[in-house]
Design a protein around this motif. Structure first.
Motif, mmCIF file in Angstrom:
data_model
loop_
_atom_site.group_PDB
_atom_site.id
_atom_site.type_symbol
_atom_site.label_atom_id
_atom_site.label_comp_id
_atom_site.label_asym_id
_atom_site.label_seq_id
_atom_site.Cartn_x
_atom_site.Cartn_y
_atom_site.Cartn_z
ATOM 1 N N GLN A 1 0.819 -1.210 0.000
ATOM 2 C CA GLN A 1 0.000 0.000 0.000
ATOM 3 C C GLN A 1 0.856 1.264 0.000
ATOM 4 O OE1 GLN A 1 -2.282 -1.171 3.520
ATOM 5 N NE2 GLN A 1 -4.145 -1.048 2.285
ATOM 6 N N TYR A 2 2.107 1.156 0.387
ATOM 7 C CA TYR A 2 2.996 2.307 0.430
ATOM 8 C C TYR A 2 3.527 2.676 -0.954
ATOM 9 C CZ TYR A 2 3.003 2.558 5.485
ATOM 10 O OH TYR A 2 2.628 2.726 6.782
ATOM 11 N N LEU A 3 3.241 1.860 -1.957
ATOM 12 C CA LEU A 3 3.717 2.161 -3.304
ATOM 13 C C LEU A 3 2.854 3.202 -4.001
ATOM 14 C CD1 LEU A 3 4.582 -1.443 -4.503
ATOM 15 C CD2 LEU A 3 6.171 0.333 -3.746
ATOM 16 N N SER A 4 1.599 3.376 -3.560
ATOM 17 C CA SER A 4 0.710 4.297 -4.273
ATOM 18 C C SER A 4 0.756 5.750 -3.806
ATOM 19 C CB SER A 4 -0.721 3.768 -4.252
ATOM 20 O OG SER A 4 -1.161 3.602 -2.931
ATOM 21 N N PRO A 5 0.869 6.079 -2.505
ATOM 22 C CA PRO A 5 0.858 7.510 -2.162
ATOM 23 C C PRO A 5 2.180 8.185 -2.523
ATOM 24 C CG PRO A 5 1.085 6.218 -0.162
ATOM 25 C CD PRO A 5 0.880 5.253 -1.290
ATOM 26 N N SER A 6 2.087 9.413 -3.013
ATOM 27 C CA SER A 6 3.312 10.164 -3.321
ATOM 28 C C SER A 6 3.789 10.948 -2.100
ATOM 29 C CB SER A 6 3.087 11.103 -4.497
ATOM 30 O OG SER A 6 2.035 11.999 -4.216
ATOM 31 N N GLY B 1 9.576 7.843 -0.715
ATOM 32 C CA GLY B 1 8.341 8.572 -0.451
ATOM 33 C C GLY B 1 8.596 9.859 0.311
ATOM 34 N N SER B 2 7.646 10.759 0.230
ATOM 35 C CA SER B 2 7.752 12.048 0.921
ATOM 36 C C SER B 2 6.899 12.009 2.177
ATOM 37 C CB SER B 2 7.273 13.183 0.023
ATOM 38 O OG SER B 2 8.104 13.277 -1.114
ATOM 39 N N LEU B 3 7.433 12.573 3.252
ATOM 40 C CA LEU B 3 6.733 12.621 4.528
ATOM 41 C C LEU B 3 6.707 14.060 5.008
ATOM 42 C CD1 LEU B 3 5.475 11.093 6.977
ATOM 43 C CD2 LEU B 3 7.790 10.960 7.912
ATOM 44 N N ILE B 4 5.520 14.543 5.318
ATOM 45 C CA ILE B 4 5.362 15.883 5.893
ATOM 46 C C ILE B 4 4.891 15.684 7.323
ATOM 47 C CG2 ILE B 4 4.082 18.059 5.810
ATOM 48 C CD1 ILE B 4 3.846 17.628 2.757
#
Length: 115
Positions: A14-19, A48-51
């Motif tokens: 599931q972590y492959l889809s969110p940018s 991946g990007s994390l805010i």
């Protein structure tokens, strides 16, 4: 965007889809160790990007110190204490060999530094 009480993705695929994943005012305890490890893998291994949004439950108030969230954050939850370093420097030029009483200037300077 994840807020307190929201579920974080549980399957690695599931972590492959969110940018981008946004953590909005979450404490470290709001995420299990497995979830924090998954976030770390998402950022470091998958690019991946994390805010991380601040608030009364984030960063030092959210006990990020020592957690995967702190490792992913550009901010330190508990900044390091300043180190105090000192250096004592004595002149050893030719004039330091001049006598002052029965001692040289160099001996007096070295004795002062040693004490």
């Amino acid at each position: 965007m994840l807020r307190p009480g929201d579920a974080l993705l549980s399957e690695a695929a599931q972590y492959l889809s969110p940018s981008v994943i946004v953590l909005d005012n979450l404490a470290a305890a709001d995420l299990s160790g497995a979830q924090q490890n998954a976030l770390e893998q998402y950022v470091r291994d998958l690019g991946g990007s994390l805010i991380i949004g601040g608030g009364d439950r984030a960063f030092s108030e959210g006990f990020y110190s020592g957690s995967a969230l702190e490792a992913l954050s550009p901010l330190a939850s508990s900044p390091p204490a300043p180190a105090i370093h000192g250096l004592l420097l004595a002149d050893s030029s030719g004039s330091m060999s001049e006598a002052v009483g029965n001692r040289t200037r160099w001996w007096l300077a070295a004795s002062a530094i040693a004490s």
